[in-house]
Structure formats: C-alpha cells, structure tokens
Scaffold this motif. Structure first.
Motif, PDB file in Angstrom:
ATOM      1  N   SER A 112       0.837  -1.193   0.000  1.00 15.99           N
ATOM      2  CA  SER A 112       0.000   0.000   0.000  1.00 15.99           C
ATOM      3  C   SER A 112       0.873   1.246   0.000  1.00 15.99           C
ATOM      4  O   SER A 112       2.027   1.222   0.445  1.00 15.99           O
ATOM      5  N   SER A 113       0.344   2.341  -0.511  1.00 16.89           N
ATOM      6  CA  SER A 113       1.116   3.579  -0.585  1.00 16.89           C
ATOM      7  C   SER A 113       1.019   4.344   0.731  1.00 16.89           C
ATOM      8  O   SER A 113       0.060   4.196   1.496  1.00 16.89           O
ATOM      9  N   LEU A 114       2.001   5.184   0.965  1.00 13.47           N
ATOM     10  CA  LEU A 114       2.023   5.986   2.189  1.00 13.47           C
ATOM     11  C   LEU A 114       0.772   6.864   2.287  1.00 13.47           C
ATOM     12  O   LEU A 114       0.101   6.897   3.329  1.00 13.47           O
ATOM     13  N   GLY A 115       0.439   7.563   1.217  1.00 11.58           N
ATOM     14  CA  GLY A 115      -0.729   8.433   1.257  1.00 11.58           C
ATOM     15  C   GLY A 115      -2.017   7.663   1.422  1.00 11.58           C
ATOM     16  O   GLY A 115      -2.914   8.075   2.160  1.00 11.58           O
ATOM     17  N   GLY A 116      -2.123   6.519   0.749  1.00  7.78           N
ATOM     18  CA  GLY A 116      -3.320   5.706   0.880  1.00  7.78           C
ATOM     19  C   GLY A 116      -3.460   5.111   2.262  1.00  7.78           C
ATOM     20  O   GLY A 116      -4.565   5.041   2.810  1.00  7.78           O
ATOM     21  N   PHE A 117      -2.331   4.704   2.846  1.00  7.76           N
ATOM     22  CA  PHE A 117      -2.340   4.135   4.190  1.00  7.76           C
ATOM     23  C   PHE A 117      -2.813   5.174   5.210  1.00  7.76           C
ATOM     24  O   PHE A 117      -3.624   4.878   6.089  1.00  7.76           O
ATOM     25  N   LEU A 118      -2.312   6.392   5.071  1.00  7.62           N
ATOM     26  CA  LEU A 118      -2.686   7.446   6.014  1.00  7.62           C
ATOM     27  C   LEU A 118      -4.080   7.994   5.743  1.00  7.62           C
ATOM     28  O   LEU A 118      -4.844   8.265   6.668  1.00  7.62           O
ATOM     29  N   GLY A 119      -4.420   8.176   4.475  1.00 11.60           N
ATOM     30  CA  GLY A 119      -5.701   8.756   4.138  1.00 11.60           C
ATOM     31  C   GLY A 119      -6.852   7.786   4.232  1.00 11.60           C
ATOM     32  O   GLY A 119      -8.001   8.187   4.363  1.00 11.60           O
ATOM     33  N   GLY A 120      -6.553   6.474   4.178  1.00 13.63           N
ATOM     34  CA  GLY A 120      -7.590   5.460   4.250  1.00 13.63           C
ATOM     35  C   GLY A 120      -7.945   5.122   5.683  1.00 13.63           C
ATOM     36  O   GLY A 120      -7.676   5.868   6.609  1.00 13.63           O
ATOM     37  N   GLY A 121      -8.551   3.966   5.853  1.00 17.19           N
ATOM     38  CA  GLY A 121      -9.011   3.567   7.183  1.00 17.19           C
ATOM     39  C   GLY A 121      -8.125   2.547   7.850  1.00 17.19           C
ATOM     40  O   GLY A 121      -8.575   1.791   8.709  1.00 17.19           O
ATOM     41  N   SER A 122      -6.851   2.522   7.475  1.00 16.52           N
ATOM     42  CA  SER A 122      -5.959   1.438   7.872  1.00 16.52           C
ATOM     43  C   SER A 122      -5.513   1.518   9.323  1.00 16.52           C
ATOM     44  O   SER A 122      -5.568   2.559   9.968  1.00 16.52           O
ATOM     45  N   GLY A 123      -5.059   0.398   9.829  1.00 21.11           N
ATOM     46  CA  GLY A 123      -4.416   0.335  11.144  1.00 21.11           C
ATOM     47  C   GLY A 123      -3.039  -0.286  10.992  1.00 21.11           C
ATOM     48  O   GLY A 123      -2.039   0.387  11.056  1.00 21.11           O
ATOM     49  N   GLY A 124      -3.004  -1.577  10.716  1.00 20.18           N
ATOM     50  CA  GLY A 124      -1.736  -2.216  10.430  1.00 20.18           C
ATOM     51  C   GLY A 124      -1.135  -2.926  11.620  1.00 20.18           C
ATOM     52  O   GLY A 124      -1.489  -2.698  12.765  1.00 20.18           O
ATOM     53  N   THR A 125      -0.206  -3.849  11.328  1.00 19.36           N
ATOM     54  CA  THR A 125       0.518  -4.498  12.401  1.00 19.36           C
ATOM     55  C   THR A 125       1.399  -3.457  13.083  1.00 19.36           C
ATOM     56  O   THR A 125       1.749  -2.443  12.510  1.00 19.36           O
ATOM     57  N   GLY A 126       1.760  -3.729  14.306  1.00 14.55           N
ATOM     58  CA  GLY A 126       2.398  -2.719  15.134  1.00 14.55           C
ATOM     59  C   GLY A 126       1.409  -2.151  16.124  1.00 14.55           C
ATOM     60  O   GLY A 126       1.759  -1.403  17.027  1.00 14.55           O
ATOM     61  N   THR A 127       0.122  -2.530  15.985  1.00 15.07           N
ATOM     62  CA  THR A 127      -0.907  -1.983  16.861  1.00 15.07           C
ATOM     63  C   THR A 127      -0.767  -2.481  18.294  1.00 15.07           C
ATOM     64  O   THR A 127      -1.311  -1.877  19.206  1.00 15.07           O
ATOM     65  N   ILE A 128      -0.073  -3.580  18.521  1.00 14.30           N
ATOM     66  CA  ILE A 128       0.095  -4.069  19.886  1.00 14.30           C
ATOM     67  C   ILE A 128       0.833  -3.015  20.713  1.00 14.30           C
ATOM     68  O   ILE A 128       0.463  -2.716  21.849  1.00 14.30           O
ATOM     69  N   ALA A 129       1.867  -2.447  20.147  1.00 15.40           N
ATOM     70  CA  ALA A 129       2.663  -1.472  20.888  1.00 15.40           C
ATOM     71  C   ALA A 129       2.070  -0.067  20.820  1.00 15.40           C
ATOM     72  O   ALA A 129       2.113   0.674  21.802  1.00 15.40           O
ATOM     73  N   HIS A 130       1.509   0.319  19.682  1.00 20.38           N
ATOM     74  CA  HIS A 130       1.250   1.737  19.442  1.00 20.38           C
ATOM     75  C   HIS A 130      -0.196   2.109  19.176  1.00 20.38           C
ATOM     76  O   HIS A 130      -0.503   3.297  19.077  1.00 20.38           O
ATOM     77  N   GLY A 131      -1.095   1.164  19.020  1.00 20.70           N
ATOM     78  CA  GLY A 131      -2.447   1.531  18.647  1.00 20.70           C
ATOM     79  C   GLY A 131      -2.544   1.827  17.168  1.00 20.70           C
ATOM     80  O   GLY A 131      -1.645   1.521  16.389  1.00 20.70           O
ATOM     81  N   SER A 132      -3.645   2.448  16.743  1.00 21.76           N
ATOM     82  CA  SER A 132      -3.862   2.693  15.328  1.00 21.76           C
ATOM     83  C   SER A 132      -3.018   3.861  14.836  1.00 21.76           C
ATOM     84  O   SER A 132      -2.446   4.615  15.611  1.00 21.76           O
ATOM     85  N   ASN A 133      -2.969   4.021  13.509  1.00 21.53           N
ATOM     86  CA  ASN A 133      -1.993   4.949  12.930  1.00 21.53           C
ATOM     87  C   ASN A 133      -2.319   6.419  13.137  1.00 21.53           C
ATOM     88  O   ASN A 133      -1.581   7.281  12.679  1.00 21.53           O
ATOM     89  N   ASP A 134      -3.419   6.734  13.796  1.00 20.55           N
ATOM     90  CA  ASP A 134      -3.679   8.131  14.130  1.00 20.55           C
ATOM     91  C   ASP A 134      -3.220   8.467  15.539  1.00 20.55           C
ATOM     92  O   ASP A 134      -3.509   9.532  16.058  1.00 20.55           O
ATOM     93  N   MET A 135      -2.463   7.567  16.172  1.00 15.35           N
ATOM     94  CA  MET A 135      -2.056   7.747  17.563  1.00 15.35           C
ATOM     95  C   MET A 135      -0.562   8.056  17.688  1.00 15.35           C
ATOM     96  O   MET A 135       0.111   7.555  18.564  1.00 15.35           O
TER      97      MET A 135
END
Length: 446
Positions: free
Chosen positions: A153-176
């Motif tokens: 996925s693209s950086l802009g699409g990842f941020l502009g879309g509804g994504s979360g992604g792995t890494g959420t165990i440590a940090h939560g979703s990508n708006d955090m």
C-alpha cells in the motif's frame, strides 16, 4: 456539501489539454480501460457494496510524479470545476477510492520518492510503497513505527484510508502518533503544498482525501528490532485463543500475534507450517522473546511448526493479518462470505457465542493494543442480517465497525468543518463526506 454533478465535456477537454502540457501525454489518459482500472478498488470484498457497483467511472486519469505536481494537477482541476478522487495503490477494500462523481482520478502511485530519513522519522511522497519506507529505514538501523498489513500500500493511501496495520500491539492505530507532518493540497485553486504538523496534521488522516490530498508525509520511526516469524498450530481454535493475550504481552512486545480457525487456515496459501486440520497461530516476535513464546505455546498444548527470519518473513506474516485471511476465505467460496471488524475480550472469552451470531461464523483474531481485535466472517444473506448481527455482537460486549460503506466515519464532524475551508466547492472525492449517510446497513450499531 453535496455530490458534484458530472463535469461538462468542455471542462474535461480543457483540463485534459492542460494536464498533458503539465505532465506529458504518458501521465494522462482518457482511455476507457485506464479509466475503468482507476475506478475500482477492493470493494468486491464486500458483497453489500458489490450489489451496488459500479459506483462511478473516471473521465480522466492523471499520474503526477512529484508532490509539487500533485498540487499543480489539483489546482488545474479546481479551475475547471472537475472533481478529484485521489488513489494510491488501489488496495482499499470498500469503495473509498471510487470516483462517484466521475471527473479526475489522481493516481499517486508514480510520486514515490523517499525524500529524507532522519533520527526517528522518514519523509516520502504519497505514492511511496510502505515496504519501500521500511527498507529505507532499515538501512539506517530503524523501522516503521507502524507497519501495514498490506505492505505494498502507498504511504498516502495508508494514512488517508481507514488502515491500522501491524504494530498496533505497541502503538495503537496509525492516528495515535505515527504521523508527524504532512504536505497537503487544498482544493482552493492554489497549487501550494500546505505544511501541517502534530494535531493539525491529524485532520487529514483517515478521511479519504475529502478535506485535502496528502502529497508528502513524514512519519515516525523507531530503533530496528531483530524479528522472527514464529509459526505454531493447535488442535483447535480454542487452544490458540487461550494464549493469544499472553503472547501479545510478552516483552519486547511482538509486532503481530494472529490466529485463525482450522477452516480459515485451510484456505491460506499452502505452507508446511499450516498442517491440515489444525488452527494456525503466527507471530512476528522479537528474537529475544521467541524462547518465552515457545514455552507459552507448548505449555498450552500447541506445537511450533517453524521459526523463520528475514525481512520477507515479516512481510509475509503481515500479509496474513487484518482482513487478509478473510479475503483468502472468500476466494475459496466466491460470493459466500462477508465480514465485520470486531474487538473485545469476548472474542476470546465467548467465542462460541460470537461464532453463533452469523451463519457459518468464523473469526480471524489478533492481539491488539488493549484488547483482542479481529474480523468475523459469516455467510452473507442481506444487509439487514449484517445489521441485526452487529446488534447481537454489541449485546455480547463486542465492539463492531461496519466496513461495508465508503463514507468518512472517523472524526466526520471535524472533517466537514475542515473541508468548508479546504474544499469550498466540494470537489474532493465527492460522495464520501455525507453527514446523513448511514451506509447500506442503515441502522446498525457501531
């Protein structure tokens, strides 16, 4: 803000000529096949949205190759009154990148330069694949603070879309905390890249480009860890569930703990680590916690199938997380399954009740930042069935997000307020910012 009407042919012709002069003929197309390819995403993963397709077809497609060209293209479209729908790699699943008003699809996949890597941050253009960012960070002894489940996925699409992604165990979703700064294009007729940081940058995350199009972004990095892909299996799903939360709390925290029922496991890409008839549990584990994870798994009656290393292993396991296992399940029986996003301890503690909500219920589950998260699949009958099931899940203590809709559902009020200034004519991704829209499963409890 209302859905823009289709732009007149004279405006499209004038915009086409201007964009060809700006980008070159190879980066602009009115060809039907190109327009159709640019007008679909993964919306067919939703049988509810599939029943409504096609939602719209682009009149023109443009591929800017730099962040500055993104600004120039949007400014030209605004001058001609043509709607603009941004598009990354087209990996979104629910119609957010479909041009519902026609007009211009702004395909950002050719604007993919990594601009700079610093201590704790990386800056790149919006079309840069996330896996490219991870590799660039690794060369400096760092890694992405938030790794995507769809690495291409693209950086802009990842941020502009509804994504979360792995890494959420440590940090939560990508708006955090993942987004440090953005360069955004407004639909005011100016080609300027507007630089925003911190809380102001969050206004443009998860809103599908309806308040501004991300042209360049700076996101957070952290020190590189040595990861291992740990593959385990259990005789049944209940065994995998019994260790999910404990594995998710191991220190150093894993990047991913993911488990599937035997039925879903059987549909995943063939791998010796997925023995027939068993429930799969997979981890992206810090090398320092592999021994402890092994003890937990074997102590609960599980079996270690393999431990693998290398960047490709991390990518592979991420691509078997979030909604990807459900996508493999859907491919095994086309047209049968739908899914909803779920969360809560009930996914572990009341799994039989959770599975019983929908006919043929099957759960993909992961250790989350605070509680287990997952995707619950079921045999699709109707939007009303999905809505009624959401109510039943809520009654079990399960949090539910209904993904079968394309309207902005994250900070909708804030986005509408922002767009009044940044998109006064309503030209950015029309149809995705409707305060009265409640989706095909209208009345569902979120």
């Amino acid at each position: 803000m209302t859905l823009s009407t289709a732009p007149p042919p004279t405006a499209l012709a004038a915009l086409d000529a201007e964009l060809v002069a700006l980008l070159g003929a190879r980066n602009v197309s009115g060809d039907l096949r190109a327009r159709e390819r640019a007008s679909v995403d993964g919306a067919r993963m939703s049988p509810i949205i599939t029943e409504l397709l096609p939602l719209g077809v682009a009149d023109l497609v443009a591929w800017p190759t730099t962040a500055e060209d993104v600004g120039r293209v949007v400014a030209a479209a605004v001058r001609h009154g043509v709607p603009v729908t941004p598009r990354g790699k087209g990996t979104g699943n629910y119609g957010q990148a479909i041009p519902m008003a026609g007009g211009l699809v702004l395909d950002l996949s050719r604007a993919r330069a990594v601009v700079e890597v610093g201590d704790g941050w990386i800056t790149a253009e919006a079309g840069t694949p996330m896996v490219t960012l991870e590799r660039a960070a690794a060369e400096t002894g760092q890694q992405l603070w938030m790794y995507p489940s769809t690495a291409q996925s693209s950086l802009g699409g990842f941020l502009g879309g509804g994504s979360g992604g792995t890494g959420t165990i440590a940090h939560g979703s990508n708006d955090m905390g993942f987004v440090l700064a953005l360069d955004v294009v407004h639909a005011t007729g100016s080609a300027e890249l507007v630089h925003v940081e911190g809380d102001e940058a969050q206004r443009f995350v998860h809103n599908y480009g309806t308040a501004g199009i991300i042209a360049r972004a700076t996101v957070r990095l952290e020190p590189l860890q040595e990861w291992r892909g740990l593959y385990a299996s259990f005789p049944d799903f209940r065994g995998a569930l019994s260790v999910l939360r404990e594995l998710g709390r191991l220190e150093p925290l894993p990047r991913l703990v993911s488990a599937d029922t035997p039925e879903i496991t059987a549909t995943l890409p063939a791998d010796p680590a997925f023995p027939a008839g068993r429930s799969s549990l997979r981890m992206i584990a810090d090398v320092r916690s592999v021994e402890a994870a092994t003890a937990v798994i074997e102590g609960a009656g599980g079996r270690i199938e393999d431990v693998r290393d290398g960047a490709q292993v991390v990518l592979t396991l991420s691509m078997l997380s979030y909604n990807h296992p459900i996508e493999w399940l859907q491919k095994s029986r086309p047209g049968v399954y739908f899914h909803v996003e779920v969360s809560g301890d009930a996914l572990v503690e009341r799994i039989d009740d959770v599975h019983a909500v929908y006919e043929g219920g099957l759960l993909h589950v992961e250790a989350g930042h605070t509680v287990p998260i997952g995707m619950l699949a079921g045999v699709y009958r109707s939007p009303e069935q999905v809505r009624d099931g959401i109510r039943a899940l809520n009654a079990l203590g399960v949090g539910v997000h209904d993904p079968h809709q394309w309207n902005v559902d994250f900070e909708l009020g804030r986005t509408i307020e922002t767009a009044r200034t940044t998109d006064p004519l309503g030209l950015l991704n029309p149809g995705k910012l409707n305060p009265d829209y409640d989706g095909p499963t209208k009345g569902a409890i979120r």
